[in-house]
Each structure stands twice: as structure tokens, then as C-alpha cells.
Design an enzyme around this catalytic site. Structure first.
Site, PDB file in Angstrom:
ATOM      1  N   HIS A 121       0.594  -1.239   0.229  1.00  0.00           N
ATOM      2  CA  HIS A 121      -0.061  -0.021   0.125  1.00  0.00           C
ATOM      3  C   HIS A 121       0.821   1.383  -0.010  1.00  0.00           C
ATOM      4  CE1 HIS A 121       0.847   0.849   4.306  1.00  0.00           C
ATOM      5  NE2 HIS A 121       0.509  -0.317   4.509  1.00  0.00           N
ATOM      6  N   CYS A 136       3.266  -4.985   6.746  1.00  0.00           N
ATOM      7  CA  CYS A 136       2.816  -4.679   5.399  1.00  0.00           C
ATOM      8  C   CYS A 136       4.022  -3.963   4.426  1.00  0.00           C
ATOM      9  CB  CYS A 136       1.619  -3.580   5.230  1.00  0.00           C
ATOM     10  SG  CYS A 136       0.073  -4.318   5.832  1.00  0.00           S
TER      11      CYS A 136
END
Length: 240
Positions: free
Chosen positions: A200, A216
């Protein structure tokens, strides 16, 4: 006391005279409610409104809303907005982590994403010894991982709902945050299988090249937009 009274009287006279020779100007007005989550207001006039604004300010225009930027024309510029008012700031990015076309001799098929965790790089393989390389931020100590996933979903300006495991560590976090420039998931998100992990964007570009996340993979917003536009659901992701 007499001097102070005279001074205040003079100031009031000046203000009254100015109002006689120049029409009062109202502060900018809001034309409508924000059309979607993540939109933000125009910055307030530097004059601050009030009497001074009315006396010397420019003719007002309606305060308009702007959609979250999908990409940045200058890769060294990032926007961190804290609704309802946007704040632009320039953050230096280590040149090593700028997007680049590079030679790549791995055996992965074209369209594969390869995450080089130790060196903080993500590669999009094009085949024939060629790949696009992006700088990334990865999991901090204790949150590193490796394996093979597939992209199961893609989202633009995604909402963020911290998982229960994260809330247990950080009870101060919001339970939900709408997508937009202030959202920590940034401009785009690529969801990895059924896991809690994502590739992301970020509103903290200074963290690229560091071990900072809970697993992440972070990218600069303009980079994640570029990757998002090049790969589809089902693409293979190899994390090393």
C-alpha cells in the site's frame, strides 16, 4: 489612562473611515458539503478573516473541495493532509529508493512482484532481463515474513480498519478511518491473499527504506499508483 482612551478612539476612527471608502468583504463561504470521504478544504486566507480581512482582503471566492491526488508530478513531493485542511510538505527521499528500470535476472515470470525485504526493494518483473524497481518500507523487527501470495483485491484510496491484533498492541488507534490523504494506507492498496498484509501507499514517505510496519509493504504514493496500474488481481507476489 487618557493616552490609552485617545489611542483606542483613533483606532476606531481609522477603522470606521476605512469601512466608508471600501466595501466590506465577507469571508469565503463553503459551497457544499464534501462530496466524498477523504476530500478536504481549501486553506484559510493568511489574513485570517475578521475586520482586517474585510478592510484589506481580496474579493472572496467560494472555498472549493479538491479530490485526493492520485499521483504526484514530482516524486520528491508528497502530500500529508489532515482533514479538513490540506498541508503540503516536501520530504527528501533517498535517491536509492526512487523508481527505476533495472536489469533483473531472476527466473520469475513476467508480471510477478518480487519483494526483496533485506534491501527494501520491490521488483515488478517484465521478463528478458528487465524489471521496474521501487523503494519500500517493510516490517519492523518481529514482524518480518516471507512466502508466496497472490493479489486478491485492489482498492483506490482504501479505508483502514486496524485488525484486532493491532488494536491489542495499540488501543489508541481509530477503529476505522475513511480513505483519503490522511489515511495511513495511502493512495492504493493491493491485498495479499487472505492474509492481513497489503502492499500500500503511505502518508509518511520518509519511512521508505526502513523497517517500520507491522508486516505490510509500504510504497510512496506515486509508486503504488504506478504499480496498481500495471498489475491485476491474481498476480503472483514473492516475498523474500
Amino acid at each position: 489612562m487618557r493616552k490609552r482612551t485617545v489611542f483606542l478612539s483613533c483606532a476606531a476612527s481609522i477603522a470606521s473611515a476605512a469601512l466608508l471608502v471600501a466595501p466590506a468583504r465577507a469571508n469565503p463561504v463553503i459551497t457544499a458539503a464534501p462530496p466524498a470521504p477523504g476530500y478536504y478544504y481549501q486553506q484559510q486566507s493568511p489574513l485570517g478573516g475578521g475586520l482586517i480581512e474585510a478592510l484589506v482582503g481580496d474579493e472572496p471566492g467560494a472555498a472549493r473541495y479538491a479530490a485526493p491526488p492520485a499521483a504526484y508530478p514530482n516524486p520528491r513531493m508528497q502530500t500529508a493532509a489532515y482533514a479538513p485542511q490540506s498541508v503540503e510538505m516536501e520530504r527528501a527521499v533517498d535517491p536509492r529508493y526512487m523508481r527505476a528500470d533495472v536489469e533483473y535476472n531472476g527466473a520469475e515470470a513476467p508480471g510477478t512482484i518480487v519483494v526483496d525485504t533485506p534491501n527494501k526493494f520491490l521488483y515488478l518483473v517484465h521478463g528478458r532481463g528487465h524489471a521496474t524497481r521501487y523503494g519500500i518500507g517493510v516490517g519492523r523487527p518481529g514482524f518480518e515474513w516471507s512466502g508466496v501470495k497472490t493479489i486478491s483485491r485492489k482498492a483506490e484510496w482504501p479505508d483502514w480498519t486496524p485488525p484486532a491484533e493491532m488494536l491489542a498492541r495499540r488501543p489508541d488507534l481509530p477503529r476505522h478511518m475513511a480513505g483519503g490523504p490522511a489515511n495511513p494506507l495511502g493512495a492504493r492498496a493491493l491485498y495479499l491473499g487472505s492474509s492481513l498484509y497489503r502492499i500500500h501507499g503511505t502518508n509518511e514517505p520518509h519511512t521508505i527504506g526502513q523497517n517500520v510496519s507491522s508486516g505490510c509493504i509500504r510504497m510512496m504514493n506515486d509508486d503504488v499508483v504506478d504499480l496498481y496500474n500495471r498489475v491485476g488481481v491474481g498476480a503472483r507476489v514473492v516475498v523474500r
